[in-house]
Design a protein around this motif. Structure first.
Motif, PDB file in Angstrom:
ATOM      1  N   HIS A   1       0.269   4.193   6.013  1.00 30.80           N
ATOM      2  CA  HIS A   1       1.131   3.144   5.120  1.00 30.80           C
ATOM      3  C   HIS A   1       1.824   3.993   4.196  1.00 30.80           C
ATOM      4  O   HIS A   1       1.333   4.545   3.112  1.00 30.80           O
ATOM      5  N   GLY A   2       2.934   4.156   4.627  1.00 27.51           N
ATOM      6  CA  GLY A   2       3.972   4.966   3.500  1.00 27.51           C
ATOM      7  C   GLY A   2       3.575   6.319   3.557  1.00 27.51           C
ATOM      8  O   GLY A   2       4.471   6.976   2.572  1.00 27.51           O
ATOM      9  N   ALA A   3       2.578   6.788   4.010  1.00 24.32           N
ATOM     10  CA  ALA A   3       2.202   8.334   4.371  1.00 24.32           C
ATOM     11  C   ALA A   3       2.787   9.010   5.358  1.00 24.32           C
ATOM     12  O   ALA A   3       3.551   8.260   6.214  1.00 24.32           O
TER      13      ALA A   3
ATOM     14  N   THR B   1       5.312   0.132   6.662  1.00 29.08           N
ATOM     15  CA  THR B   1       5.614   0.505   5.275  1.00 29.08           C
ATOM     16  C   THR B   1       6.443   1.822   5.274  1.00 29.08           C
ATOM     17  O   THR B   1       6.171   2.544   4.115  1.00 29.08           O
ATOM     18  N   GLY B   2       7.226   2.332   5.860  1.00 30.42           N
ATOM     19  CA  GLY B   2       8.002   3.454   5.869  1.00 30.42           C
ATOM     20  C   GLY B   2       7.122   4.751   6.100  1.00 30.42           C
ATOM     21  O   GLY B   2       7.525   5.656   5.620  1.00 30.42           O
TER      22      GLY B   2
ATOM     23  N   GLY C   1       1.580   7.850  -5.889  1.00 27.06           N
ATOM     24  CA  GLY C   1       2.378   9.032  -5.524  1.00 27.06           C
ATOM     25  C   GLY C   1       2.566   9.298  -3.875  1.00 27.06           C
ATOM     26  O   GLY C   1       2.521   8.098  -3.472  1.00 27.06           O
ATOM     27  N   SER C   2       2.787  10.381  -3.582  1.00 25.19           N
ATOM     28  CA  SER C   2       2.877  10.656  -2.114  1.00 25.19           C
ATOM     29  C   SER C   2       1.672  10.837  -1.317  1.00 25.19           C
ATOM     30  O   SER C   2       0.666  11.365  -1.922  1.00 25.19           O
TER      31      SER C   2
ATOM     32  N   ALA D   1      -3.915   7.050   6.062  1.00 21.67           N
ATOM     33  CA  ALA D   1      -3.282   7.747   4.884  1.00 21.67           C
ATOM     34  C   ALA D   1      -2.548   6.549   4.327  1.00 21.67           C
ATOM     35  O   ALA D   1      -1.744   5.962   4.889  1.00 21.67           O
ATOM     36  N   GLN D   2      -2.614   6.349   3.097  1.00 22.94           N
ATOM     37  CA  GLN D   2      -1.797   5.221   2.278  1.00 22.94           C
ATOM     38  C   GLN D   2      -1.219   5.879   1.133  1.00 22.94           C
ATOM     39  O   GLN D   2      -1.956   6.664   0.212  1.00 22.94           O
TER      40      GLN D   2
END
Length: 325
Positions: free
Chosen positions: A35-37, A58-59, A12-13, A7-8
């Motif tokens: 990746h950020g998701a 990345t968060g 958006g989210s 999931a990236q």
């Protein structure tokens, strides 16, 4: 470069929410990665035998039978759902992996890597880009700390061809927080394990060679507790193989060497919230009978565990000489 779930987050989210059980078997790269998701999985079986079973970047976050409570601590979302994870776990660049291993049918087999180095996305310079891993280990759940994957390179200029990786390449394990309640940690790997924040109670199990009286008889790495919550406890266990249990001096040496595998780092600065016991059991299963146990203390200079009570040998008695006349 894909495993089973990736999931990236872009403009958006991104959210993956699987409320039930999964059965994932990935032999390429990472089985589940974010990746950020946000990726949330209810439980089930996840096998990732290449780079990692779970990896958050990345968060991004990955939650398996887990959530953060109002105190921002990880807790399990179910007491009954099994979580069976085989493969190393990694988090970097602010990524966060959360695991709820909350029953005897749940386990993790793998290392946990958060001290990864790479290119910092903010500075574009090489350096530490850490993430976080938080875990519940409770009610008979087992974490077998043993490398599964091909290794995770962490040196600048290293050969990044995954086919050339070796198991010696992985760095030591580093967990952000571990909340335990009758959990079991099997330390079966030479890599050191550091737990920044620990609370609860668990067994820490080591195998030994020979009689287990020397530090070198324990081939698996040390375990370091950064800090502990009030009333926390760890029982360090080995079995009685090669030990003469009727030899009081040998038993002491075994317990002292075993206790020395656990370090309480905050003890060096005055924290006194963790207690420990060193134990010899009939075997290494959770139900094995305890044969000998001593309370542990920690050294002020380095936080290393030890036990007191070294037996004092009886004094030598000068023989009485009789002269025959």
């Amino acid at each position: 470069d894909f495993g089973a779930i990736e999931a990236q987050k872009h403009n958006g989210s991104a959210l993956v929410d699987i409320k039930g059980l999964v059965d994932i078997d990935s032999k390429m790269w990472r089985a589940v990665e974010s990746h950020g998701a946000k990726v949330s999985i209810g439980g089930g079986t996840i096998r990732g035998t290449d780079v990692a079973s779970l990896a958050a970047y990345t968060g991004g976050s990955i939650l398996v039978n887990a959530k953060l409570n109002d105190e921002n601590k990880v807790e399990a979302t179910s007491a009954t759902r099994p979580v069976k994870i085989t493969g190393d776990v990694s988090a970097e660049s602010g990524g966060h992996v959360m695991l709820g291993l909350n029953n005897k049918d749940s386990f993790l087999k793998g290392l946990v890597t958060t001290d990864i180095s790479g290119i910092n996305p903010d500075t574009q310079k090489w350096g530490k880009i850490p993430g976080k891993v938080s875990m519940v280990l409770a009610n008979g759940a087992v974490w077998e700390h043993k490398q599964v994957g091909v290794g995770y390179y962490h040196k600048k200029g290293a050969d990044f061809n995954y086919k050339n990786r070796g198991k010696g390449e992985s760095i030591d394990s580093h967990v952000t927080s571990l909340r335990a309640d009758k959990g079991i940690l099997l330390q079966n790997d030479p890599h050191k394990l550091t737990i920044d924040k620990y609370e609860g109670n668990m067994k820490l199990v080591y195998e030994h060679e020979n009689a287990g009286t020397k530090a070198e008889d324990y081939k698996s790495g040390d375990v370091h507790i950064g800090s502990a919550a009030e009333g926390s406890r760890i029982t360090v266990v080995t079995d009685n193989s090669g030990i003469t249990m009727t030899d009081e001096a040998q038993v002491y040496e075994v317990l002292n060497a075993l206790a020395g595998k656990l370090y309480y780092d905050a003890y060096k600065t005055g924290e006194e919230k963790l207690s420990g016991q060193a134990t010899i059991a009939e075997g290494l299963t959770s139900s094995s009978k305890t044969l000998e146990m001593k309370d542990m203390l920690f050294k002020k200079e380095n936080g290393q565990g030890y036990v007191e009570g070294k037996p004092t040998p009886p004094p030598l008695v000068n023989p009485v000489r009789h002269q025959i006349v």
